[in-house]
Each structure stands twice: as C-alpha cells, then as structure tokens.
Write a protein that holds these residues in place. Sequence first.
Motif, PDB file in Angstrom:
ATOM      1  N   UNK A  73      12.746   8.139   7.060  1.00 21.92           N
ATOM      2  CA  UNK A  73      11.609   8.858   6.495  1.00 21.92           C
ATOM      3  C   UNK A  73      11.164   8.257   5.168  1.00 21.92           C
ATOM      4  N   UNK A  74      11.766   7.157   4.758  1.00 18.21           N
ATOM      5  CA  UNK A  74      11.418   6.511   3.499  1.00 18.21           C
ATOM      6  C   UNK A  74      10.601   5.246   3.750  1.00 18.21           C
ATOM      7  N   UNK A  75       9.825   4.878   2.753  1.00 16.21           N
ATOM      8  CA  UNK A  75       9.040   3.651   2.839  1.00 16.21           C
ATOM      9  C   UNK A  75       9.013   2.962   1.483  1.00 16.21           C
ATOM     10  N   UNK A  76       8.783   1.663   1.475  1.00 11.25           N
ATOM     11  CA  UNK A  76       8.831   0.926   0.204  1.00 11.25           C
ATOM     12  C   UNK A  76       7.557   1.093  -0.612  1.00 11.25           C
ATOM     13  N   UNK A  77       7.735   0.999  -1.920  1.00  9.75           N
ATOM     14  CA  UNK A  77       6.624   0.879  -2.843  1.00  9.75           C
ATOM     15  C   UNK A  77       7.128   0.098  -4.050  1.00  9.75           C
ATOM     16  N   UNK A  78       6.213  -0.320  -4.898  1.00  6.96           N
ATOM     17  CA  UNK A  78       6.594  -1.088  -6.073  1.00  6.96           C
ATOM     18  C   UNK A  78       6.385  -0.234  -7.302  1.00  6.96           C
ATOM     19  N   UNK A  79       7.456  -0.098  -8.090  1.00  5.38           N
ATOM     20  CA  UNK A  79       7.389   0.666  -9.328  1.00  5.38           C
ATOM     21  C   UNK A  79       7.904  -0.207 -10.463  1.00  5.38           C
TER      22      UNK A  79
END
Length: 247
Positions: free
Chosen positions: A115-121
């Motif tokens: 249920x998780x997905x990548x993003x850039x922080x």
Amino acid sequence: MNPSARRPVRRIAALVGAVALLAAGMATAAVPVAVDVGHFLAKPGATSAYGVPEFEYNQSLAAVIATRLEADGVPVRLIGYRGEMEDLYARAPQAEAAGAGFLLSVHHDSVKAEFQQPWVWEGRQQMYSEYASGFSLFVSRKNPRLAESLDCASAIGAALRQAGLHPTPHHAEAAGIGRPWADETNGVYYYDNLVVLRTATVPAVLLEAGVIVHPREAAELATPTRRALTADAVAGGLRACGATASP
C-alpha cells in the motif's frame, strides 16, 4: 494570651500537620505507571513518509506522556527511553520491578508495503501511503489482567475520539492484518502474541498513536500540539478506567 485561648490554635496546627502527613503518605503510596518506548535504536521500527525512524516518534511522545502523568502526581517509570532495550522480554519485568500498576507501550503505525509508493522528500526517495490514518490500541488475551487492560484501552480510545482523533480500521481489514476487534468504536484490537503485553502481569495496553507513513498525519504527529493532545487523552483515559487517581 490566656493559656486556654492557645488550645484551639494548637488543635488547628495539629490538624493541619495531620492533613499534611496524610497527603504526603498518599503521594508516596501512588502506584507508578510504566511508559514503554516502543522499539530500540538498532531496530527502530517503521519509517515515516519523511524518513524519520519510528523510535524517534515513540521516544518524543513517551516523554510528553510521562510529563503529563507526573503533573497529575502519577509516578512514571520510562522503559527503553535511551533505545537500549533490545530484549523485549525484559520490558514487562522491568516495569513490574519498579512497582508499576499499569504498562503503556507507545508506538506509531504503518501499513503493508503493497500500500506504499515512492516519493522524493528533500532529495531522497522515501515511501508514503494515504491508505490509512488514525490511532489504534491493542490488548492481549494472554495477559492475566485482560478485563482491566481492555477497560483502559477503551477509555484511552474514547478520550482520543473526544479530542477529535479517529481510530484506524485497517488492522481489521482482510487486505491488512485481519486482527479481531476488541472494541471497534474506540479503536481497540486483540493482538495476543505481542510480547510486552502477554508477558506483563499488570494491565497492559499498546498504543499506536497514528500512521507515520501517511504524510499529513506524520507531520501532525511530530508537533507539540498533537503530542500534548495525545498525552492529555492518555491521562484522562487512565483516570477514567481507575488505573490512576484523579489529581
């Protein structure tokens, strides 16, 4: 002054002294609450949407809860605060050795990897999810004080709801973990094999204060306002279930 006039003064002084001694005795007799900081430095638990280890959230919230309880005159024993408690089986015995009459284990939640997905922080890839948010509480049916544990978990959940927070249902969903409800209204589940709960001989509850993989909730959970709100609810819930006395 007439000697007979001094007698009421002496009686009042004696009464005041007796009340002071009684109050001191009551304060000394207050039963401690153990506040367990979930996870430890070598294995810090889940990771927030911003890359912050769960242990840091747990440590910060546990400190606020301890301070809040102490303001009510409740002695507190912090367990694993420095991140050194690698042996889960040592936590409940340490709490009980300190004379604790209740054990609260403080955690923060996540969701399954699918249920998780990548993003850039801040230039680094992290994982996030908006699948679930909200608090949850857990009790073990292997704890010999289950009824009291459940009463306190429900009371804390009710106080959190009254403060405007909502429980998360995702632990009960078939797509999630499928844990059975103990009190659906107040966000309480059964989780029988949690070591810190089933090895305790005093009433014990595990609190997941919120879902740190959820970006908005992770940010809120890191604020003094949200921590204070949660600590107030915990203190109120423990008073309501009789685990602590009213201040």
